[in-house]
Scaffold this motif. Structure first.
Motif, PDB file in Angstrom:
ATOM      1  N   MET A   1      67.328 168.999  -5.734  1.00 16.60           N
ATOM      2  CA  MET A   1      66.401 169.278  -5.377  1.00 16.60           C
ATOM      3  C   MET A   1      64.740 167.780  -5.644  1.00 16.60           C
ATOM      4  SD  MET A   1      66.621 172.534  -2.965  1.00 16.60           S
ATOM      5  CE  MET A   1      68.474 172.735  -1.759  1.00 16.60           C
TER       6      MET A   1
ATOM      7  N   LEU B   1      63.702 165.072  -4.176  1.00 14.83           N
ATOM      8  CA  LEU B   1      62.033 165.119  -2.818  1.00 14.83           C
ATOM      9  C   LEU B   1      61.239 163.895  -4.497  1.00 14.83           C
ATOM     10  CD1 LEU B   1      61.654 169.056  -3.498  1.00 14.83           C
ATOM     11  CD2 LEU B   1      61.966 167.183  -1.508  1.00 14.83           C
TER      12      LEU B   1
ATOM     13  N   LEU C   1      59.597 172.621  -3.450  1.00 13.69           N
ATOM     14  CA  LEU C   1      60.484 174.087  -3.899  1.00 13.69           C
ATOM     15  C   LEU C   1      60.369 174.986  -4.504  1.00 13.69           C
ATOM     16  CD1 LEU C   1      63.236 173.197  -5.337  1.00 13.69           C
ATOM     17  CD2 LEU C   1      62.793 171.961  -6.919  1.00 13.69           C
TER      18      LEU C   1
ATOM     19  N   THR D   1      66.921 167.427   0.913  1.00 14.07           N
ATOM     20  CA  THR D   1      67.398 168.110   0.162  1.00 14.07           C
ATOM     21  C   THR D   1      68.101 169.350   0.787  1.00 14.07           C
ATOM     22  OG1 THR D   1      65.224 169.166   1.297  1.00 14.07           O
ATOM     23  CG2 THR D   1      65.068 168.433  -1.023  1.00 14.07           C
TER      24      THR D   1
END
Length: 745
Positions: free
Chosen positions: A219, A223, A236, A687
């Motif tokens: 992730m 991102l 996150l 994600t």
């Protein structure tokens, strides 16, 4: 309502440091809860304790003991039955039967002692003489414990209704004794369901650590690459904190970790991050139009709270329907996902905006505006092109989507089913390899047991019925290798006939306990019949149990109930697969009601529910084509798709309605919605894909398959949200506008 949203935004603006402090305190308080998490991987995670089969199984075990442990003796028959090793068997039996955790020990020595009436300790010569006949053949009474010339068996029946931990300790006690008192020239292996369950438990712990690390790493990469805004990793952090809160609460509430709740972690990270990304994306957009960070936060929350709130309610409504499931771990899965999603929303609303406010308020607004514009250009241009094409080709895109949905419905009914936990756990576990090795040696797949109850199970009528049932089963079903019951014991003593009641009672009372244990209760109100089968799939076990119950043609006054681990495993097919369609339907209805009540427009609800239902059908077709069966997790894929798809569509539809309210045409409003909100939807989808994709590397077959199908499901949700639904919404609104113009004229 606008005033409420604005008041909430101003509260966050005024008290950001307090909000951050409270969030950190809650996080620290949640950490001890995580250390309290316990693992539940036995059948209690798959079948409710209140289920009829669980109640019957508990009664059966209270009378006849639990699932036997097997000690596999590897060595020649002569070595296994040597004087030294027979002495070790005598010590083992004496040690175990002095412990209340064990009920019965069936070993070659115990059987020989039973038929000779002698004990090895007092008359070893008598026992040694009985081992072989004059031709050198094994005594027939012990041949069942010697599947071949290189192996022997000892069966140990533990006390009934031991929990997983106590059963494991009981198995380990046997291992420790054999380690301290080894057989000569013979190796021993203790094989038990408890050992298999412990192996799963240990694997779950290691898998969680791997999945968490991989999910976070993936992730971060996603991102950094695709969500190019200021503070891009903040979302996150929010969802990571919500995961700590969720698992901490699980520990405090004693919600166990199972193969299903283990999957909560990557799913929560994937789904929960949506709220933070949506809030942060809108703030990034508003900062380009507002004069201060505070104004941008207030405007962002005022615009996004109702939309994200509807998405939250719809998603929770979907997950709450999992409480209808009969499977305990699926109920826990729904509970923890619902709680985790709520935590993600709260943190995205309060903590994220507080951190952004504290971090950005001293930065010149013009500098923030410049960064925001630089971050959004390229992906927004791409989404603008996608939006225009989606609207332009509505008809043929919708027809293709419909045809694929119909095909998916066809393939759905042909999906294979797999609820055998042996096949769903890591395949390289030593405990599993031992179970399969034992199965290869004995050729047996296990026992299908049935609890029989009557006023007198030892009556000639009941014995005759049991014999007829067993004989018919052997003739009808080739997968049944043998039958063991009270009728077997009686007819072996009488040459195959059913004697009068007094003679039956005499046979029972005169037979050594090792032969009657597990067959009949002391008061003759309960009996057991066991069908020894070759190895067959759990689906075949399920069908065989149903066929045997039908074949029994149970007379009045007699009750028959399937019990044992094979029956419990087969029950999961009904519990998991049988309720699948109901769960999907209830979930769709719940989402429909939430959308209808929120927007008060029938078309908004219909154009949310029908596309999501289409994605479920598409996913079933893909599962069929790539040969992934339904298991306890993939069976709830539909509910997850509804949650993800609804969230995506609500976000796009909410922004579309907002832009229309500002005076844009349906086409312009939809292109703006896809361009602006689509960026956050894309980031969320990517994600989420990262969170689910890490499950593919799990050593749990069930988790791996779930990861594969959810990745496919998320991609299909993204496809229908940005490629199909926008055109349908614009097409419908254009028809409504034309009709209004005609009426106005």
């Amino acid at each position: 309502m606008e005033k409420i949203y604005e008041a909430l935004a101003r509260f966050i603006e005024r008290h950001p440091r307090w909000i951050i402090a409270i969030a950190l305190v809650i996080t620290l308080a949640a950490v001890p809860g995580i250390t309290m998490l316990e693992t539940e991987t036995g059948f209690s995670a798959l079948v409710s304790d209140e289920a009829e089969i669980s109640v019957n199984n508990a009664r059966y075990e209270a009378e006849f003991g639990g699932e036997p442990f097997t000690v596999l003796l590897t060595g020649t028959t002569e070595d296994i039955l040597s004087p030294a090793n027979l002495e070790q068997m005598a010590k083992l039996e004496q040690f175990l039967l002095s412990d209340e955790r064990y009920c019965c020990v069936t070993s070659p020595l115990a059987l020989l002692e039973a038929v000779t009436g002698a004990t090895y300790k007092e008359n070893p010569e008598v026992i040694l003489y009985a081992v072989f006949d004059q031709q050198g053949n094994l005594n027939p009474v012990i041949t069942s414990l010697f599947p071949d010339s290189e192996h022997g068996l000892v069966q140990i029946t533990p006390a009934g209704n031991l929990n997983d931990n106590d059963a494991l300790l009981a198995a380990q006690t046997i291992e420790n004794f054999l380690g301290e008192n080894p057989f000569q020239n013979v190796s021993t292996t203790v094989i038990s369901d408890a050992g298999l369950i412990n192996s799963i438990t240990i694997s779950i712990g290691s898998n969680i650590a791997i999945l968490l690390g991989l999910a976070m790493a993936v992730m971060i990469v996603v991102l950094m690459l695709f969500f190019r805004i200021h503070w891009r990793l903040l979302s996150l952090g929010m969802v990571g904190m919500s995961a700590i809160w969720t698992f901490g609460l699980m520990g405090y509430l004693s919600v166990p970790m199972s193969m299903a709740t283990m999957a909560v972690l990557p799913i929560l990270i994937g789904l929960g991050i949506d709220f933070s990304i949506q809030f942060q994306n809108r703030y990034q957009e508003e900062i380009t139009r507002c004069g201060s960070v505070g104004d941008a936060i207030i405007t962002s929350i005022s615009r996004m709270f109702p939309v994200v709130g509807v998405g939250l309610l719809a998603t929770i409504a979907g997950f709450i329907t999992l409480f209808v499931s009969d499977v305990p771990m699926i109920k826990d899965f729904g509970l923890m996902l619902s709680v985790g999603i709520i935590f993600s929303f709260i943190l995205g609303l309060f903590l994220l905006h507080s951190v952004v406010y504290v971090a950005d308020r001293r930065t010149p607004v013009e500098k923030l505006k410049t960064k925001s514009k630089q971050a959004s250009g390229r992906i927004e241009r791409m989404l603008t092109i996608l939006g225009r094409n989606a609207i332009k080709h509505t008809v043929w895109v919708s027809l293709i989507a419909l045809m694929l949905a119909v095909a998916g419905g066809y393939f759905d009914s042909r999906l294979a089913v797999n609820t055998d936990y042996e096949e769903l756990m890591p395949q390289d576990e030593p405990a599993l390899e031992e179970v399969r090795h034992l199965r290869e040696i004995t050729g047996s797949g296990g026992q299908l047991r049935f609890l029989i109850e009557a006023s007198d199970v030892a009556s000639p009528e009941v014995i005759g019925w049991m014999k007829e049932w067993g004989d018919q089963a052997l003739e009808t079903y080739p997968q049944i290798r043998s039958v063991n019951s009270l009728a077997t014991l009686i007819t072996q003593s009488t040459g195959g006939i059913i004697p009068p009641a007094e003679q039956i009672k005499g046979i029972i009372s005169s037979s050594p306990e090792i032969f009657t244990y597990g067959l009949v209760s002391d008061e003759s109100s309960m009996a057991s019949i066991a069908f020894n089968t070759s190895y067959i799939s759990m689906e075949e076990v399920h069908d065989l149990i149903s066929n045997l119950q039908e074949l029994a043609d149970t007379p009045p006054g007699i009750s028959v109930a399937s019990v044992g681990t094979m029956a419990l495993g087969a029950q999961t097919i009904d519990s998991v697969i049988g309720s699948r369609m109901l769960l999907n339907l209830l979930c769709l209805v719940a989402v429909f009601v939430i959308i209808l009540l929120s927007y008060r427009r029938l078309v908004s609800a219909v154009l949310t529910v029908l596309p999501v239902a289409a994605v479920i059908a598409w996913s079933s077709m893909v599962m069929y084509l790539i040969d992934i069966p339904l298991n306890p997790l993939t069976a709830i894929l539909g509910v997850l798709i509804i949650g993800i798809g609804t969230e995506f569509m609500v976000m796009i539809n909410g922004r579309y309605r907002e832009e229309k309210g500002l005076g844009e045409t349906p086409e312009e409003a939809m292109v703006t919605a896809i361009t602006k909100t689509g960026r956050a939807v894309m980031a969320t989808a990517l994600t989420t894909l990262g969170g689910f994709a890490v499950m593919i590397v799990s050593s749990f077959v069930m988790i791996r398959d779930f990861g594969i199908v959810t990745v496919i499901g998320v991609l299909l949700c993204l496809l229908i949200t940005l490629g199909v639904v926008p055109g349908l919404i614009v097409w419908y609104d254009n028809i409504i506008n034309k009709n209004r113009k005609k009426r106005a004229e």
